[in-house]
Design a protein around this motif. Structure first.
Motif, PDB file in Angstrom:
ATOM      1  N   ALA A   1       0.846  -1.192   0.000  1.00 34.40           N
ATOM      2  CA  ALA A   1       0.000   0.000   0.000  1.00 34.40           C
ATOM      3  C   ALA A   1       0.879   1.238   0.000  1.00 34.40           C
ATOM      4  CB  ALA A   1      -0.910   0.011   1.225  1.00 34.40           C
ATOM      5  N   ASP A   2       0.314   2.303  -0.544  1.00 33.36           N
ATOM      6  CA  ASP A   2       0.989   3.599  -0.550  1.00 33.36           C
ATOM      7  C   ASP A   2      -0.026   4.638  -0.065  1.00 33.36           C
ATOM      8  OD1 ASP A   2       2.717   5.684  -0.924  1.00 33.36           O
ATOM      9  OD2 ASP A   2       2.463   5.776  -3.103  1.00 33.36           O
ATOM     10  N   PRO A   3      -0.266   4.686   1.255  1.00 36.71           N
ATOM     11  CA  PRO A   3      -1.334   5.551   1.772  1.00 36.71           C
ATOM     12  C   PRO A   3      -1.023   7.033   1.616  1.00 36.71           C
ATOM     13  CG  PRO A   3      -0.081   4.591   3.571  1.00 36.71           C
ATOM     14  CD  PRO A   3       0.399   3.924   2.324  1.00 36.71           C
ATOM     15  N   ALA A   4      -2.045   7.802   1.325  1.00 33.70           N
ATOM     16  CA  ALA A   4      -1.933   9.258   1.261  1.00 33.70           C
ATOM     17  C   ALA A   4      -2.566   9.844   2.515  1.00 33.70           C
ATOM     18  CB  ALA A   4      -2.640   9.788   0.016  1.00 33.70           C
ATOM     19  N   VAL A   5      -1.943  10.886   3.051  1.00 35.10           N
ATOM     20  CA  VAL A   5      -2.410  11.494   4.296  1.00 35.10           C
ATOM     21  C   VAL A   5      -3.087  12.823   3.997  1.00 35.10           C
ATOM     22  CG1 VAL A   5      -1.741  12.407   6.544  1.00 35.10           C
ATOM     23  CG2 VAL A   5      -0.573  10.386   5.611  1.00 35.10           C
ATOM     24  N   ASP A   6      -4.353  12.929   4.371  1.00 30.33           N
ATOM     25  CA  ASP A   6      -5.094  14.185   4.309  1.00 30.33           C
ATOM     26  C   ASP A   6      -5.081  14.768   5.712  1.00 30.33           C
ATOM     27  OD1 ASP A   6      -6.970  16.218   4.268  1.00 30.33           O
ATOM     28  OD2 ASP A   6      -8.367  15.164   2.969  1.00 30.33           O
ATOM     29  N   MET A   7      -4.112  15.646   6.001  1.00 32.35           N
ATOM     30  CA  MET A   7      -3.924  16.145   7.346  1.00 32.35           C
ATOM     31  C   MET A   7      -5.116  16.956   7.826  1.00 32.35           C
ATOM     32  SD  MET A   7      -1.767  15.687   9.691  1.00 32.35           S
ATOM     33  CE  MET A   7      -1.800  16.245  11.389  1.00 32.35           C
ATOM     34  N   SER A   8      -5.746  17.683   6.920  1.00 29.29           N
ATOM     35  CA  SER A   8      -6.906  18.462   7.311  1.00 29.29           C
ATOM     36  C   SER A   8      -8.036  17.549   7.774  1.00 29.29           C
ATOM     37  CB  SER A   8      -7.375  19.319   6.124  1.00 29.29           C
ATOM     38  OG  SER A   8      -8.516  20.061   6.474  1.00 29.29           O
ATOM     39  N   ARG A   9      -8.216  16.441   7.072  1.00 31.91           N
ATOM     40  CA  ARG A   9      -9.256  15.474   7.458  1.00 31.91           C
ATOM     41  C   ARG A   9      -8.894  14.804   8.792  1.00 31.91           C
ATOM     42  NH1 ARG A   9     -12.725  12.412   4.064  1.00 31.91           N
ATOM     43  NH2 ARG A   9     -14.221  11.316   5.405  1.00 31.91           N
ATOM     44  N   MET A  10      -7.625  14.484   8.981  1.00 32.52           N
ATOM     45  CA  MET A  10      -7.200  13.884  10.238  1.00 32.52           C
ATOM     46  C   MET A  10      -7.395  14.866  11.395  1.00 32.52           C
ATOM     47  SD  MET A  10      -3.553  12.075  11.271  1.00 32.52           S
ATOM     48  CE  MET A  10      -3.618  10.899   9.908  1.00 32.52           C
ATOM     49  N   GLN A  11      -7.108  16.140  11.138  1.00 31.60           N
ATOM     50  CA  GLN A  11      -7.309  17.163  12.157  1.00 31.60           C
ATOM     51  C   GLN A  11      -8.784  17.268  12.547  1.00 31.60           C
ATOM     52  OE1 GLN A  11      -6.343  19.352  14.887  1.00 31.60           O
ATOM     53  NE2 GLN A  11      -4.625  19.691  13.472  1.00 31.60           N
ATOM     54  N   ALA A  12      -9.666  17.199  11.556  1.00 32.91           N
ATOM     55  CA  ALA A  12     -11.109  17.258  11.836  1.00 32.91           C
ATOM     56  C   ALA A  12     -11.552  16.045  12.648  1.00 32.91           C
ATOM     57  CB  ALA A  12     -11.882  17.339  10.525  1.00 32.91           C
ATOM     58  N   TRP A  13     -11.003  14.868  12.327  1.00 34.79           N
ATOM     59  CA  TRP A  13     -11.332  13.656  13.088  1.00 34.79           C
ATOM     60  C   TRP A  13     -10.875  13.791  14.532  1.00 34.79           C
ATOM     61  CZ3 TRP A  13      -7.604  10.129  15.063  1.00 34.79           C
ATOM     62  CH2 TRP A  13      -8.168   9.009  15.696  1.00 34.79           C
ATOM     63  N   LYS A  14      -9.644  14.270  14.718  1.00 32.37           N
ATOM     64  CA  LYS A  14      -9.119  14.489  16.068  1.00 32.37           C
ATOM     65  C   LYS A  14      -9.997  15.450  16.842  1.00 32.37           C
ATOM     66  CE  LYS A  14      -6.614  17.797  16.905  1.00 32.37           C
ATOM     67  NZ  LYS A  14      -6.823  19.186  17.414  1.00 32.37           N
ATOM     68  N   SER A  15     -10.413  16.537  16.196  1.00 35.29           N
ATOM     69  CA  SER A  15     -11.250  17.529  16.871  1.00 35.29           C
ATOM     70  C   SER A  15     -12.587  16.932  17.278  1.00 35.29           C
ATOM     71  CB  SER A  15     -11.464  18.742  15.959  1.00 35.29           C
ATOM     72  OG  SER A  15     -10.228  19.385  15.693  1.00 35.29           O
ATOM     73  N   GLY A  16     -13.108  16.020  16.472  1.00 38.21           N
ATOM     74  CA  GLY A  16     -14.350  15.346  16.825  1.00 38.21           C
ATOM     75  C   GLY A  16     -14.205  14.511  18.084  1.00 38.21           C
ATOM     76  N   VAL A  17     -13.066  13.838  18.199  1.00 38.79           N
ATOM     77  CA  VAL A  17     -12.789  13.049  19.404  1.00 38.79           C
ATOM     78  C   VAL A  17     -12.724  13.957  20.623  1.00 38.79           C
ATOM     79  CG1 VAL A  17     -11.059  11.606  20.566  1.00 38.79           C
ATOM     80  CG2 VAL A  17     -11.578  11.228  18.145  1.00 38.79           C
ATOM     81  N   VAL A  18     -11.995  15.064  20.492  1.00 37.38           N
ATOM     82  CA  VAL A  18     -11.844  16.004  21.601  1.00 37.38           C
ATOM     83  C   VAL A  18     -13.189  16.601  21.994  1.00 37.38           C
ATOM     84  CG1 VAL A  18     -10.854  18.233  22.277  1.00 37.38           C
ATOM     85  CG2 VAL A  18      -9.446  16.534  21.091  1.00 37.38           C
ATOM     86  N   ASP A  19     -13.977  17.028  20.993  1.00 38.96           N
ATOM     87  CA  ASP A  19     -15.271  17.651  21.285  1.00 38.96           C
ATOM     88  C   ASP A  19     -16.201  16.689  22.016  1.00 38.96           C
ATOM     89  OD1 ASP A  19     -14.397  19.943  20.055  1.00 38.96           O
ATOM     90  OD2 ASP A  19     -15.454  19.576  18.168  1.00 38.96           O
ATOM     91  N   GLN A  20     -16.185  15.433  21.613  1.00 40.17           N
ATOM     92  CA  GLN A  20     -17.032  14.449  22.283  1.00 40.17           C
ATOM     93  C   GLN A  20     -16.647  14.306  23.751  1.00 40.17           C
ATOM     94  OE1 GLN A  20     -17.361  10.674  20.272  1.00 40.17           O
ATOM     95  NE2 GLN A  20     -18.057   9.605  22.108  1.00 40.17           N
ATOM     96  N   LEU A  21     -15.344  14.292  24.018  1.00 35.64           N
ATOM     97  CA  LEU A  21     -14.888  14.121  25.386  1.00 35.64           C
ATOM     98  C   LEU A  21     -15.112  15.372  26.236  1.00 35.64           C
ATOM     99  CD1 LEU A  21     -11.615  12.120  24.689  1.00 35.64           C
ATOM    100  CD2 LEU A  21     -13.676  11.255  25.784  1.00 35.64           C
ATOM    101  N   THR A  22     -14.854  16.548  25.680  1.00 34.83           N
ATOM    102  CA  THR A  22     -15.059  17.778  26.460  1.00 34.83           C
ATOM    103  C   THR A  22     -16.530  17.960  26.808  1.00 34.83           C
ATOM    104  OG1 THR A  22     -15.150  19.073  24.411  1.00 34.83           O
ATOM    105  CG2 THR A  22     -13.053  18.984  25.556  1.00 34.83           C
TER     106      THR A  22
END
Length: 474
Positions: free
Chosen positions: A78-99
């Motif tokens: 595999a040669d995965p591509a990283v969409d950092m903006s999408r990963m950042q949005a996913w991370k923020s979703g995790v944080v928002d759920q916990l806060t």
């Protein structure tokens, strides 16, 4: 009280809603105390919003990328591509759920929530400055107070975080795109966690460290395992060099370092991450109003009941000193609230585990062999290398070991050091053994599921007894 202020009263005032503060507030309310929690920023504190949770979310993402890209031995290409903006949005979703979860838990337990910055007027009065224009002030009278104001990243002279190419760990975790090249100042746990993560996501990382190895304070074989793995990932290390300055050029940021002998070197990056540790936040509290003074490192001294020198004022978490760990803060918060409620609670520092989320992970609890010897024990040590673990080999993760330290005469478990996949999870068993004064026989005689990484804990205990089956006995 100033004319025009709102005045309220509470049994327990908690200042700061991080993992020490919100836990103290909830436990205080559970114990029947009228409890007020003040937070100036976001529920969950730095850990949940700008540290522990965001970094672990990105570390998980980086591991997914790296595992997919390096699985040829398994027949996976595999040669995965990283969409950092999408990963950042996913991370923020995790944080928002916990806060939002923290806020709901506080309200459900009857905790009164105030937004603002608290400062002491005297030993039973605090003023709350509410954020925003025209929001005003509020005076709160209290019987007991818990200081849980946390910590912030330490700045190196000449490397102020206000300058755009100079990043704190918190800045880095907010980026929508990552630099192609990064110079990291500091090879402690924050620097090593983020360097490993960034390298797996495609950033070229150069680490400069004043000391002679990574992760100061850990045993040499732990340091060696982590450093070797990091170098194999492509991280470049320069030890014995302190960062002395930086300048922007047409090709990026040049960081200058200097050795004790005065020799200088230069390293090029697109940005520089300063990760040399964290310092407690107490400057907004006006502690002099209650006769409290932080020590030379900025910490508030406390006893085993989390009390400061002012009997009705407690301090928990990062402001109360090392180790600066979220779970230690929570444990202290529980103790502080229970003592405030009149219960005979106290904290046992010996059984507090610590983890570093590098590759592989590190987890420790209790004493090392050297510490046990210094404390007057006659230590016996058992070890299980993960290269002998069927589960570790089947995961392609055989670097590391599980080590258990016990008292030879009584066989009581004194501590453990673990290096390997999921070490942060495996250490809980050793921590429980230390907490309950379990013996090597207790651990070795407990049947563990096969095939699992947890078997290595059992095997290490057997090795300390000279009865290991799957590794050579010492």
């Amino acid at each position: 009280m100033v004319m025009g202020d709102i005045a309220t009263a509470t049994d327990l005032l908690v200042i700061g809603a991080g993992p020490g503060g919100y836990v103290a507030a909830i436990r205080g309310a559970q114990k029947g105390l009228d409890t007020t929690l003040v937070e100036k920023d976001a529920y969950g504190g730095a850990c949940l919003n700008r540290g522990c949770i965001p970094s672990k979310a990105f570390i998980h993402g980086a591991d997914v990328v790296h595992d997919a890209a390096t699985a040829e031995d398994l027949g996976i290409h595999a040669d995965p591509a990283v969409d950092m903006s999408r990963m950042q949005a996913w991370k923020s979703g995790v944080v928002d759920q916990l806060t939002s979860g923290v806020e709901k838990l506080c309200k459900a337990n009857g905790v009164s929530l105030l937004e603002g910055t608290a400062s002491f007027e005297d030993e039973h009065t605090a003023r709350i400055a509410h954020g925003g224009e025209g929001q005003g002030m509020e005076t709160v009278e209290f019987e007991h107070a818990v200081v849980a104001t946390g910590s912030r990243p330490i700045q190196v002279p000449g490397f102020e975080f206000a300058d755009e190419p100079v990043l704190s760990s918190e800045d880095l975790l907010q980026m929508e795109s990552l630099p192609d090249r990064l110079v990291v100042v500091g090879a402690g746990y924050i620097g090593m966690e983020l360097s490993t993560m960034l390298t797996k996501l495609g950033t070229d990382v150069t680490v400069v460290e004043m000391l002679d190895d990574v992760l100061p304070g850990y045993e040499s074989d732990v340091q060696r395992t982590i450093r070797s793995r990091a170098e194999s990932l492509g991280i470049e290390f320069h030890f014995g060099e302190g960062a002395s300055g930086w300048e922007e050029t047409g090709d990026g940021v040049v960081v200058t370092t200097e050795t004790e002998d005065g020799e200088t070197s230069e390293y090029l990056g697109d940005a520089v991450l300063v990760a040399v540790g964290r310092q407690p936040v107490t400057d907004t509290l006006e502690l002099e109003s209650i006769g409290l003074e932080p020590d030379e490192n900025g910490f508030l001294a406390t006893d085993d009941r989390a009390r400061t020198d002012v009997e009705n004022v407690f301090a928990v978490g990062d402001v109360a000193g090392e180790p600066m760990l979220a779970h230690k803060a929570s444990a202290e918060g529980i103790v502080a609230a229970e003592v405030a409620a009149g219960e005979p609670a106290a904290l046992d520092q010996q059984a507090i585990p610590a983890a570093v989320f590098t590759d592989p992970e590190i987890a420790t609890v209790g004493m090392t062999e050297a510490e046990a010897d210094e404390a007057g024990f006659d230590p016996v040590v058992g070890e299980m290398p993960l290269r002998a673990s069927g589960r570790a080999l089947s995961m392609g993760e055989s670097e590391g070991f599980v080590r258990i330290v016990a008292d030879e005469e009584s066989e009581i478990v004194l501590g453990g050091q673990l290096v390997g996949p999921n070490a942060s999870e495996l250490v809980a068993e050793v921590a429980l053994a230390v907490e309950m004064s379990a013996t090597l026989e207790d651990v070795a005689g407990t049947v563990h599921t096969h095939p699992t990484l947890a078997e290595a804990v059992m095997e290490a205990a057997e090795n300390a007894q000279g009865q290991a089956i799957h590794t050579l006995n010492r």
